[in-house]
Write an enzyme that holds these catalytic residues in place. Structure first.
Site, mmCIF file in Angstrom:
data_model
loop_
_atom_site.group_PDB
_atom_site.id
_atom_site.type_symbol
_atom_site.label_atom_id
_atom_site.label_comp_id
_atom_site.label_asym_id
_atom_site.label_seq_id
_atom_site.Cartn_x
_atom_site.Cartn_y
_atom_site.Cartn_z
ATOM 1 N N LYS A 1 0.674 -1.089 -0.058
ATOM 2 C CA LYS A 1 -0.113 -0.034 -0.168
ATOM 3 C C LYS A 1 0.849 1.258 0.094
ATOM 4 O O LYS A 1 0.377 2.206 -0.411
ATOM 5 C CB LYS A 1 -0.744 0.057 1.209
ATOM 6 C CG LYS A 1 -2.088 -0.846 1.025
ATOM 7 C CD LYS A 1 -3.070 -0.836 2.233
ATOM 8 C CE LYS A 1 -4.289 -1.849 2.142
ATOM 9 N NZ LYS A 1 -5.210 -1.436 3.183
ATOM 10 N N ASP B 1 -9.820 3.333 1.793
ATOM 11 C CA ASP B 1 -10.039 2.596 3.186
ATOM 12 C C ASP B 1 -10.708 3.287 4.235
ATOM 13 O O ASP B 1 -11.542 3.176 5.272
ATOM 14 C CB ASP B 1 -8.607 2.200 3.956
ATOM 15 C CG ASP B 1 -8.059 0.894 3.166
ATOM 16 O OD1 ASP B 1 -8.805 0.023 2.751
ATOM 17 O OD2 ASP B 1 -6.778 0.915 3.255
ATOM 18 N N GLY C 1 -3.328 2.209 17.887
ATOM 19 C CA GLY C 1 -2.497 1.972 16.639
ATOM 20 C C GLY C 1 -2.082 3.108 15.784
ATOM 21 O O GLY C 1 -3.036 4.051 15.924
ATOM 22 N N ALA C 2 -0.875 3.137 15.287
ATOM 23 C CA ALA C 2 -0.624 4.430 14.467
ATOM 24 C C ALA C 2 -0.056 3.894 13.094
ATOM 25 O O ALA C 2 0.756 4.519 12.536
ATOM 26 C CB ALA C 2 0.236 5.302 15.188
ATOM 27 N N GLY C 3 -0.220 2.711 12.613
ATOM 28 C CA GLY C 3 0.049 2.446 11.205
ATOM 29 C C GLY C 3 -0.433 3.033 10.247
ATOM 30 O O GLY C 3 -1.565 3.662 10.252
ATOM 31 N N THR D 1 4.461 2.458 20.267
ATOM 32 C CA THR D 1 5.611 3.321 20.140
ATOM 33 C C THR D 1 5.180 4.654 19.836
ATOM 34 O O THR D 1 4.411 5.283 18.946
ATOM 35 C CB THR D 1 6.453 2.808 18.985
ATOM 36 O OG1 THR D 1 6.480 1.612 18.725
ATOM 37 C CG2 THR D 1 7.873 3.626 18.659
ATOM 38 N N TYR E 1 -10.759 -9.301 10.964
ATOM 39 C CA TYR E 1 -11.858 -9.983 10.613
ATOM 40 C C TYR E 1 -12.405 -11.231 11.428
ATOM 41 O O TYR E 1 -12.679 -12.152 10.712
ATOM 42 C CB TYR E 1 -11.551 -10.436 8.888
ATOM 43 C CG TYR E 1 -11.118 -9.386 8.122
ATOM 44 C CD1 TYR E 1 -11.580 -8.352 7.866
ATOM 45 C CD2 TYR E 1 -9.979 -9.764 7.218
ATOM 46 C CE1 TYR E 1 -11.170 -7.167 7.322
ATOM 47 C CE2 TYR E 1 -9.489 -8.754 6.348
ATOM 48 C CZ TYR E 1 -10.120 -7.583 6.236
ATOM 49 O OH TYR E 1 -9.571 -6.756 5.269
ATOM 50 N N GLY F 1 -13.925 -6.142 11.370
ATOM 51 C CA GLY F 1 -13.301 -5.503 10.396
ATOM 52 C C GLY F 1 -14.047 -5.806 8.869
ATOM 53 O O GLY F 1 -13.817 -5.243 7.771
HETATM 54 P P1 ATR Z 1 -1.450 -1.564 9.422
HETATM 55 O O1 ATR Z 1 -1.117 -1.188 8.131
HETATM 56 O O2 ATR Z 1 -2.502 -2.846 9.388
HETATM 57 O O3 ATR Z 1 -2.044 -0.511 10.168
HETATM 58 P P2 ATR Z 1 1.326 -1.312 10.431
HETATM 59 O O4 ATR Z 1 1.294 -0.116 9.585
HETATM 60 O O5 ATR Z 1 2.276 -2.383 10.429
HETATM 61 O O6 ATR Z 1 -0.305 -2.037 9.828
HETATM 62 O O7 ATR Z 1 0.900 -1.199 12.042
HETATM 63 C C1 ATR Z 1 0.800 -1.749 13.041
HETATM 64 C C2 ATR Z 1 0.309 -1.210 14.297
HETATM 65 O O8 ATR Z 1 -0.082 -2.064 15.187
HETATM 66 C C3 ATR Z 1 1.359 -0.329 14.927
HETATM 67 O O9 ATR Z 1 0.414 0.801 15.453
HETATM 68 C C4 ATR Z 1 1.964 -1.135 16.035
HETATM 69 O O10 ATR Z 1 2.762 -0.457 17.158
HETATM 70 P P3 ATR Z 1 3.984 0.054 16.756
HETATM 71 O O11 ATR Z 1 4.008 1.429 15.877
HETATM 72 O O12 ATR Z 1 4.557 0.514 18.230
HETATM 73 O O13 ATR Z 1 4.870 -0.993 16.156
HETATM 74 C C5 ATR Z 1 0.754 -2.007 16.391
HETATM 75 N N1 ATR Z 1 0.902 -3.245 16.812
HETATM 76 C C6 ATR Z 1 1.659 -4.457 16.198
HETATM 77 N N2 ATR Z 1 1.633 -5.391 17.188
HETATM 78 C C7 ATR Z 1 1.394 -4.711 18.191
HETATM 79 C C8 ATR Z 1 1.614 -5.303 19.640
HETATM 80 N N3 ATR Z 1 1.648 -6.832 20.013
HETATM 81 N N4 ATR Z 1 1.230 -4.768 20.769
HETATM 82 C C9 ATR Z 1 0.765 -3.621 20.488
HETATM 83 N N5 ATR Z 1 0.779 -2.714 19.286
HETATM 84 C C10 ATR Z 1 1.000 -3.631 18.239
#
Ligand code: ATR
Length: 280
Positions: A71, A107, A131-133, A157, A229, A248
């Site tokens: 993406k 999305d 989450g911030a991804g 993070t 999902y 989802g």
């Molecule tokens: P997506 O595109 O699905 O959003 P991504 O960009 O890889 O996937 O983002 C994953 C998110 O899930 C991030 O916010 C990640 O936290 P970090 O920024 O600290 O890495 C979070 N995440 C993944 N595994 C996690 C866990 N075990 N506990 C808490 N947060 C998690």
């Protein structure tokens, strides 16, 4: 379905792609509307993404969805970026018009349309986003467009949450007043202050995962969305507490519906798409 020399080809690029539900519900939509088109999965190795995008032009593939892990990278290889992509920095849809490729992100609209099945008026609401991804970026874009009052952005993070806010401030001026970055440990402090809770992390995908916070603190008035999902532990507790909740699938269907509309110019038959995945 009868294929012929004029059948248009659509598809999805992913790696892996074999679990994708998009071929099922997009094909159901084409069939329902009598559109002469197919939608197929393409497993594209990350090293081959540029070549795969070029091939859309060569093979005159009319449009594709883009999923994990392409993406973000895909936006480097198209001719034009739709407005929302400049903010979100990830695309999930490409439309090919005579060899000119425009990338879109649907999305965010998928998330908002799904959420509106639970709550039609989002203006003034307070939201906890975990989450911030990439998914979170799209969801936050949608929430800002809907004029929510407050977003607590919780991330493992913290710097990543802060970075998102910095970047979004370029496009939404008052974003640092609306969004507050918090740690996962702080979530419980803010729960009483929010109307809507959204998990965008993969936590909950495995049933043995540690919870993101004490789910027993959920209140009946909370609206809870998990973009995984399935019915995660978070959603199970939300159900027990009598909350409105959602997994989802609504976001998946509505992002696909918007892609369908971008490609065909026709209104997507959302109920037919849902039915094809047994989602009613
Ligand atoms: P997506 O595109 O699905 O959003 P991504 O960009 O890889 O996937 O983002 C994953 C998110 O899930 C991030 O916010 C990640 O936290 P970090 O920024 O600290 O890495 C979070 N995440 C993944 N595994 C996690 C866990 N075990 N506990 C808490 N947060 C998690």
């Amino acid at each position: 379905m009868i294929l012929d020399g004029q059948t248009k080809v659509y598809g999805i690029f992913g790696y892996p792609v074999k679990h994708s539900k998009s071929p099922t519900f997009q094909t159901a939509a084409f069939l329902h509307l009598g559109i002469n088109a197919v939608y197929v999965p393409f497993e594209v190795n990350p090293d081959d993404l540029e070549k795969a995008v070029e091939s859309l032009k060569v093979l005159k593939i009319a449009g594709v969805n883009i999923t994990i892990p392409h993406k973000e990278n895909v936006i480097n290889y198209v001719n034009e970026l739709s407005e929302e992509i400049k903010v979100i920095k990830a695309a999930n849809t490409i439309k090919n018009t005579d060899g000119y490729l425009i990338a879109y992100n649907t999305d965010w609209i998928g998330f908002i349309e799904g959420l509106k099945e639970l709550e039609t008026n989002l203006e003034g609401k307070k939201v906890l986003v975990i989450g911030a991804g990439g998914s979170s970026r799209a969801i936050i874009y949608g929430l800002l467009k809907e004029n929510v009052d407050k977003i607590y952005l919780a991330n493992r993070t913290l710097q990543r949450a802060e970075k998102l806010i910095r970047e979004y401030k370029e496009y939404f001026r008052i974003v640092d007043k609306i969004i507050t970055p918090i740690s996962l440990q702080q979530i419980e402090t803010f729960l009483n202050d929010v109307d809507i809770i959204v998990n965008t992390t993969s936590v909950g995908l495995n049933d043995e995962d540690f919870p993101l916070f004490d789910y027993n603190l959920l209140k009946e008035s909370h609206i809870v969305v998990d973009i995984i999902y399935k019915e995660t532990k978070l959603l199970k507790v939300a159900k027990e507490k009598g909350c409105k909740y959602q997994n989802g699938f609504p976001m998946l269907i509505y992002q696909g519906a918007k892609s369908f509309e971008i490609w065909t110019g026709q209104k997507a038959p959302v109920e037919i798409m849902k039915k094809s995945l047994n989602l009613e």
